[in-house]
Write a protein that holds these residues in place. Structure first.
Motif: not given
Length: 376
Positions: A210-224, A229-239
Motif C-alpha cells: 500500500t506504500a507503492f506510490v511514494p516508493i515508485r516515485d522515489f525510485l523513478s527519480s533516481r535517474g536509472f 514499468g510498475y504494472q504491479s505494486d510488487s515490482e518495487v521490491f525487486t528494484h
C-alpha cells in the motif's frame, strides 16, 4: 493472495517440481496466471560462458522484427529453444505463436567494455525491445541476461506447464522461482505477473504494497533507466533490492532495514544504531506497508525470504543439504521435500531475513537486531 514457491538445489531440477507445489497450494491462487524464473541453469545453457539469454513471447511478425533488430546491433544467436505450441490452446490460455528462449553472442565491439557497462547495455536492450513490443503488440520481453530464463503466461499453472511441456531437459535449473497468481486487476498484463527482474535480481511477493506510490516515485527519480514499468505494486521490491546492492553497495541484511526499519527506541541499543538511523532517514520513502512476504534470488545465486512488520502472509523455509525450498505454505514444502527434517522448518517473523547460499548446505537466519556485516 498469490502463492509462491522457490527451490534451490545442487542438482538441476525440472520446473514442474515448483509447478506441482503451486498445484498443492491451489486454494491460494485463482489460476489466472503463472510466472517462472530459472537461474543457475543446467543442460546446454551451462556451456554458454556468460552469453545473455532473451526470454519472451513473440508473434511471427514480432520474431522477424526481433531478428532484424538484434542483427543490426551485432548480436548473433548462440543457442535457442523455441516452444511452438498447438494452434488451439487450453481454455483460459491465450493463443500465442512462439515462446522464445535464445542465447546470443555479444557483439565484437563489446569485448573491451567493463562488466558494469555490459550489464547496463543489456538492460537497455531489454527495455528497448519491451517498448517495441508494446507499440506493435507483437513482443513481450521478460529478461535478457546471462544464466536466466523467465516464462510467464495467463492460465492455471499446471495447465500452462503441461501445455508448454516445461518438463524438458533444456529447462532444468538449480534455482526456480514460481508464482501462482491471484488476479487483483480486471485485465491481466503479463508484465504485472511475478517474478519481476532487473539485472540478475528477481523477486516475487504475496501481499499488497500500500506504500507503492511514494516508493515508485522515489525510485523513478533516481535517474536509472531500469526503474520503470510498475504494472504491479510488487515490482518495487525487486528494484529496492537492486538499489540496495548496486546503488548503495549494501548486502542483503541491510535490505530489511530499508524496507522495514527498526523503531527509534530499538536503534538506541543497536550496535549499528547510528548508521541505521541515517539509513532510515535517507531511505524513508522506501519503507513498505504490507502485508507482504517476499522471496527472491540474487546474481550470486543466493535466495532469500523476508516478511514485513505485519507478518500477515504465510512463509516457510525447509529442506536438507543440497535441496531447500521457500514456500507460501507447508503443504507445498511437504509435496516436494517430504523426507526433510521437519523440526528444522523455519517460518520467518517480522525481524528475520532468511538466506540460502549457493552451496545449499544450510539456512542462514539474520535478525534486524544482529550486528550487521561490514560495508565494503
Amino acid at each position: 493472495m498469490c502463492r509462491l514457491f522457490a527451490l534451490t538445489s545442487t542438482e538441476p531440477q525440472s520446473p514442474m517440481r515448483a509447478i506441482e507445489a503451486l498445484d498443492v497450494m491451489r486454494e491460494g491462487h485463482d489460476g489466472s496466471g503463472v510466472g517462472l524464473f530459472l537461474s543457475d541453469l543446467g543442460g546446454p545453457w551451462e556451456e554458454l560462458d556468460g552469453a545473455p539469454i532473451l526470454s519472451g513471447i513473440f508473434s511471427n511478425e514480432g520474431l522477424k522484427r526481433l531478428d532484424r533488430f538484434m542483427m543490426d546491433i551485432g548480436f548473433m544467436t548462440k543457442y535457442k529453444l523455441s516452444i511452438k505450441v498447438p494452434k488451439s490452446p487450453p481454455p483460459g490460455v491465450p493463443k500465442r505463436d512462439i515462446y522464445l528462449i535464445r542465447a546470443y553472442e555479444l557483439p565484437e565491439e563489446w569485448e573491451d567494455l567493463s562488466r558494469d557497462e555490459i550489464d547496463f547495455r543489456l538492460m537497455k536492450i531489454r527495455l528497448q525491445l519491451r517498448q517495441m513490443g508494446q507499440e506493435n503488440e507483437d513482443m513481450i520481453v521478460f529478461s535478457f541476461w546471462p544464466d536466466c530464463i523467465m516464462i510467464k503466461e495467463i492460465g492455471d499453472p499446471l495447465t500452462v506447464a503441461e501445455y508448454l511441456q516445461l518438463d524438458r531437459k533444456e529447462l532444468r535449473a538449480r534455482i526456480i522461482l514460481a508464482q501462482g497468481r491471484q488476479n487483483t486487476n480486471y485485465a491481466i498484463n503479463l508484465y504485472a505477473c511475478h517474478p519481476f527482474f532487473i539485472q540478475g535480481i528477481a523477486t516475487m511477493t504475496n501481499g499488497e504494497n500500500t506504500a507503492f506510490v511514494p516508493i515508485r516515485d522515489f525510485l523513478s527519480s533516481r535517474g536509472f533507466a531500469g526503474y520503470m514499468g510498475y504494472q504491479s505494486d510488487s515490482e518495487v521490491f525487486t528494484h529496492i533490492m537492486h538499489y540496495t546492492l548496486n546503488m548503495l553497495g549494501l548486502d542483503v541484511p541491510y535490505y530489511k532495514h530499508i524496507i522495514t526499519p527498526l523503531q527509534d527506541h530499538d536503534l538506541e541499543d543497536h550496535p549499528n544504531g547510528d548508521f541505521l538511523r541515517h539509513l532510515k532517514h535517507s531511505c524513508r520513502r522506501l519503507v513498505i506497508d504490507g502485508p507482504n512476504c517476499v522471496i527472491g534470488c540474487l546474481p550470486d545465486k543466493r535466495v532469500f525470504m523476508v516478511q514485513d512488520r505485519k507478518k500477515l502472509r504465510p512463509g516457510v523455509v525447509g529442506g536438507k543439504p543440497g535441496l531447500f525450498a521457500l514456500s507460501s505454505e507447508i503443504c507445498g514444502l511437504d509435496a516436494i521435500i517430504p523426507d526433510r527434517d521437519k523440526s528444522s522448518d523455519f517460518q520467518p517473523m517480522h525481524l528475520d531475513t532468511v538466506i540460502i547460499g549457493p552451496d545449499r548446505q544450510e539456512v542462514q537466519i539474520c535478525s534486524q537486531k544482529d550486528t550487521l556485516p561490514p560495508i565494503h
